[in-house]
Motif scaffolding. Sequence first.
Motif, PDB file in Angstrom:
ATOM      1  N   MET A  28      -3.994   8.658  -3.191  1.00 46.68           N
ATOM      2  CA  MET A  28      -4.956   7.679  -3.675  1.00 46.68           C
ATOM      3  C   MET A  28      -6.308   7.891  -2.994  1.00 46.68           C
ATOM      4  O   MET A  28      -6.386   8.539  -1.941  1.00 46.68           O
ATOM      5  CB  MET A  28      -4.440   6.268  -3.411  1.00 46.68           C
ATOM      6  CG  MET A  28      -3.199   5.903  -4.209  1.00 46.68           C
ATOM      7  SD  MET A  28      -2.561   4.252  -3.800  1.00 46.68           S
ATOM      8  CE  MET A  28      -3.823   3.202  -4.556  1.00 46.68           C
ATOM      9  N   GLY A  29      -7.336   7.366  -3.599  1.00 45.55           N
ATOM     10  CA  GLY A  29      -8.656   7.477  -3.009  1.00 45.55           C
ATOM     11  C   GLY A  29      -8.808   6.578  -1.800  1.00 45.55           C
ATOM     12  O   GLY A  29      -7.989   5.691  -1.539  1.00 45.55           O
ATOM     13  N   ILE A  87     -20.320   7.687 -12.458  1.00 45.18           N
ATOM     14  CA  ILE A  87     -19.582   8.795 -11.855  1.00 45.18           C
ATOM     15  C   ILE A  87     -18.136   8.375 -11.630  1.00 45.18           C
ATOM     16  O   ILE A  87     -17.871   7.356 -10.984  1.00 45.18           O
ATOM     17  CB  ILE A  87     -20.215   9.223 -10.522  1.00 45.18           C
ATOM     18  CG1 ILE A  87     -21.670   9.650 -10.730  1.00 45.18           C
ATOM     19  CG2 ILE A  87     -19.404  10.352  -9.875  1.00 45.18           C
ATOM     20  CD1 ILE A  87     -22.406   9.946  -9.441  1.00 45.18           C
ATOM     21  N   ARG A  88     -17.208   9.155 -12.151  1.00 47.33           N
ATOM     22  CA  ARG A  88     -15.793   8.901 -11.900  1.00 47.33           C
ATOM     23  C   ARG A  88     -15.438   9.373 -10.496  1.00 47.33           C
ATOM     24  O   ARG A  88     -15.843  10.462 -10.069  1.00 47.33           O
ATOM     25  CB  ARG A  88     -14.919   9.630 -12.926  1.00 47.33           C
ATOM     26  CG  ARG A  88     -15.074   9.105 -14.345  1.00 47.33           C
ATOM     27  CD  ARG A  88     -14.173   9.854 -15.305  1.00 47.33           C
ATOM     28  NE  ARG A  88     -12.758   9.621 -15.037  1.00 47.33           N
ATOM     29  CZ  ARG A  88     -11.883   9.161 -15.935  1.00 47.33           C
ATOM     30  NH1 ARG A  88     -12.275   8.859 -17.159  1.00 47.33           N
ATOM     31  NH2 ARG A  88     -10.612   8.998 -15.614  1.00 47.33           N
ATOM     32  N   LEU A  89     -14.642   8.570  -9.818  1.00 50.77           N
ATOM     33  CA  LEU A  89     -14.186   8.892  -8.461  1.00 50.77           C
ATOM     34  C   LEU A  89     -12.668   8.759  -8.482  1.00 50.77           C
ATOM     35  O   LEU A  89     -12.109   7.728  -8.121  1.00 50.77           O
ATOM     36  CB  LEU A  89     -14.804   7.922  -7.459  1.00 50.77           C
ATOM     37  CG  LEU A  89     -14.510   8.142  -5.981  1.00 50.77           C
ATOM     38  CD1 LEU A  89     -15.160   9.432  -5.480  1.00 50.77           C
ATOM     39  CD2 LEU A  89     -14.979   6.961  -5.154  1.00 50.77           C
ATOM     40  N   ASP A  90     -11.995   9.829  -8.934  1.00 48.50           N
ATOM     41  CA  ASP A  90     -10.576   9.668  -9.279  1.00 48.50           C
ATOM     42  C   ASP A  90      -9.684  10.883  -9.035  1.00 48.50           C
ATOM     43  O   ASP A  90      -8.502  10.866  -9.396  1.00 48.50           O
ATOM     44  CB  ASP A  90     -10.450   9.245 -10.743  1.00 48.50           C
ATOM     45  CG  ASP A  90     -11.080  10.244 -11.714  1.00 48.50           C
ATOM     46  OD1 ASP A  90     -11.292  11.413 -11.339  1.00 48.50           O
ATOM     47  OD2 ASP A  90     -11.373   9.840 -12.857  1.00 48.50           O
ATOM     48  N   GLY A  91     -10.222  11.952  -8.431  1.00 45.91           N
ATOM     49  CA  GLY A  91      -9.388  13.128  -8.207  1.00 45.91           C
ATOM     50  C   GLY A  91      -8.868  13.746  -9.485  1.00 45.91           C
ATOM     51  O   GLY A  91      -7.819  14.398  -9.489  1.00 45.91           O
ATOM     52  N   VAL A 125      -2.107  12.116  -9.086  1.00 44.92           N
ATOM     53  CA  VAL A 125      -3.493  12.583  -8.984  1.00 44.92           C
ATOM     54  C   VAL A 125      -3.483  14.104  -8.907  1.00 44.92           C
ATOM     55  O   VAL A 125      -2.804  14.678  -8.052  1.00 44.92           O
ATOM     56  CB  VAL A 125      -4.186  11.984  -7.742  1.00 44.92           C
ATOM     57  CG1 VAL A 125      -5.612  12.492  -7.641  1.00 44.92           C
ATOM     58  CG2 VAL A 125      -4.143  10.461  -7.797  1.00 44.92           C
ATOM     59  N   PRO A 126      -4.212  14.812  -9.796  1.00 43.58           N
ATOM     60  CA  PRO A 126      -4.191  16.272  -9.774  1.00 43.58           C
ATOM     61  C   PRO A 126      -4.542  16.871  -8.417  1.00 43.58           C
ATOM     62  O   PRO A 126      -3.829  17.721  -7.901  1.00 43.58           O
ATOM     63  CB  PRO A 126      -5.215  16.652 -10.855  1.00 43.58           C
ATOM     64  CG  PRO A 126      -5.105  15.536 -11.850  1.00 43.58           C
ATOM     65  CD  PRO A 126      -4.912  14.300 -10.997  1.00 43.58           C
ATOM     66  N   ALA A 149       0.819  -1.222   0.000  1.00 51.10           N
ATOM     67  CA  ALA A 149       0.000   0.000   0.000  1.00 51.10           C
ATOM     68  C   ALA A 149       0.847   1.264   0.000  1.00 51.10           C
ATOM     69  O   ALA A 149       0.563   2.212  -0.746  1.00 51.10           O
ATOM     70  CB  ALA A 149      -0.941  -0.003   1.203  1.00 51.10           C
ATOM     71  N   ASP A 150       1.889   1.303   0.809  1.00 50.31           N
ATOM     72  CA  ASP A 150       2.725   2.503   0.884  1.00 50.31           C
ATOM     73  C   ASP A 150       3.438   2.767  -0.434  1.00 50.31           C
ATOM     74  O   ASP A 150       3.560   3.924  -0.875  1.00 50.31           O
ATOM     75  CB  ASP A 150       3.740   2.378   2.019  1.00 50.31           C
ATOM     76  CG  ASP A 150       3.095   2.453   3.398  1.00 50.31           C
ATOM     77  OD1 ASP A 150       1.934   2.918   3.481  1.00 50.31           O
ATOM     78  OD2 ASP A 150       3.744   2.047   4.379  1.00 50.31           O
ATOM     79  N   GLN A 151       3.919   1.706  -1.071  1.00 53.16           N
ATOM     80  CA  GLN A 151       4.595   1.868  -2.364  1.00 53.16           C
ATOM     81  C   GLN A 151       3.634   2.385  -3.428  1.00 53.16           C
ATOM     82  O   GLN A 151       3.991   3.259  -4.229  1.00 53.16           O
ATOM     83  CB  GLN A 151       5.190   0.532  -2.814  1.00 53.16           C
ATOM     84  CG  GLN A 151       6.390   0.075  -1.987  1.00 53.16           C
ATOM     85  CD  GLN A 151       6.902  -1.276  -2.466  1.00 53.16           C
ATOM     86  OE1 GLN A 151       6.131  -2.216  -2.653  1.00 53.16           O
ATOM     87  NE2 GLN A 151       8.199  -1.370  -2.671  1.00 53.16           N
ATOM     88  N   LEU A 152       2.422   1.847  -3.423  1.00 58.06           N
ATOM     89  CA  LEU A 152       1.430   2.302  -4.393  1.00 58.06           C
ATOM     90  C   LEU A 152       1.043   3.750  -4.150  1.00 58.06           C
ATOM     91  O   LEU A 152       0.868   4.530  -5.087  1.00 58.06           O
ATOM     92  CB  LEU A 152       0.194   1.402  -4.320  1.00 58.06           C
ATOM     93  CG  LEU A 152       0.372   0.005  -4.898  1.00 58.06           C
ATOM     94  CD1 LEU A 152      -0.804  -0.873  -4.507  1.00 58.06           C
ATOM     95  CD2 LEU A 152       0.505   0.058  -6.411  1.00 58.06           C
ATOM     96  N   GLU A 153       0.924   4.110  -2.882  1.00 54.55           N
ATOM     97  CA  GLU A 153       0.604   5.500  -2.547  1.00 54.55           C
ATOM     98  C   GLU A 153       1.698   6.437  -3.043  1.00 54.55           C
ATOM     99  O   GLU A 153       1.414   7.504  -3.603  1.00 54.55           O
ATOM    100  CB  GLU A 153       0.426   5.636  -1.040  1.00 54.55           C
ATOM    101  CG  GLU A 153       0.023   7.024  -0.568  1.00 54.55           C
ATOM    102  CD  GLU A 153      -1.377   7.426  -1.011  1.00 54.55           C
ATOM    103  OE1 GLU A 153      -1.502   8.516  -1.611  1.00 54.55           O
ATOM    104  OE2 GLU A 153      -2.316   6.649  -0.777  1.00 54.55           O
TER     105      GLU A 153
END
Length: 254
Positions: free
Chosen positions: A219-220, A243-247, A213-214, A202-206
């Motif tokens: 991450m969400g 609905i997109r939920l993506d920042g 992400v603009p 998780a930390d690496q992905l974050e």
Amino acid sequence: MEISGSSAIVVGGTGGLGEATVRRLHAAGAKVVVADVADDKGKALESELGVRYVRTDASDEASVNAAIAEAESLGPFRVSVDCHGGPAGGGRLVGKDGSPMELEAFTKTISSYLIWTFNVTRLAAAALARQEPLDEGTRGVIINTASIAAYEGQIGQLPYAAAKGGVVGMTLVAARDLSPLGIRVMGIAPGTINTPAYGKAADQLEAYWGPQVPHPKRMGRSTEYAALVAAIVENDYLNGDVIRLDGALRFPPK
């Protein structure tokens, strides 16, 4: 439509998105059925919250109907949320060795993310149609989970992008089909959501996705998905859309 006093099923209700949704709907007063195959997690939620856990295979008609029947026994069935997971086969359409993508990898992913979603949708719709209508003829809402990969799938994501694109494509048609019955159909297309399923990664992905992400530059969160589910349930004029939920994130090619 009021959440309180309604019953709901959450297919994939023990996963990151699903558990957050179960908690949100339960806190708002819904009678929630956790429909999943993770018995330990499902029973833990049942014990903690007083929700019902029903072991549910999203591909099996009898299994899904059993979860729906449990929800109907708790109160007026109004809400179906599907955020189940599954195998996401991938790879390039033609590999570096010149071989084509295996057909099995494609069909497994399509089955899991599109056909199983359709299975839940059709069975939930039939059950919702049996409910007594509320004001303006409203009977309930179906919320399915797509992905921003449906719009800009990355290299190697062809099966997953096709499956989620199918979920997007079903949404408006299903809403039109079900409009005479007072049943709404909506979709949510998450971007990169940091869930417990990632574990130690998780930390690496974050660190990788967050800066891309603009805004906000992270991450969400599963709770943000759950909050959107609740907003969709309560807003009767949300229908036939995804609905997109993506920042404002847009996936790059890779």
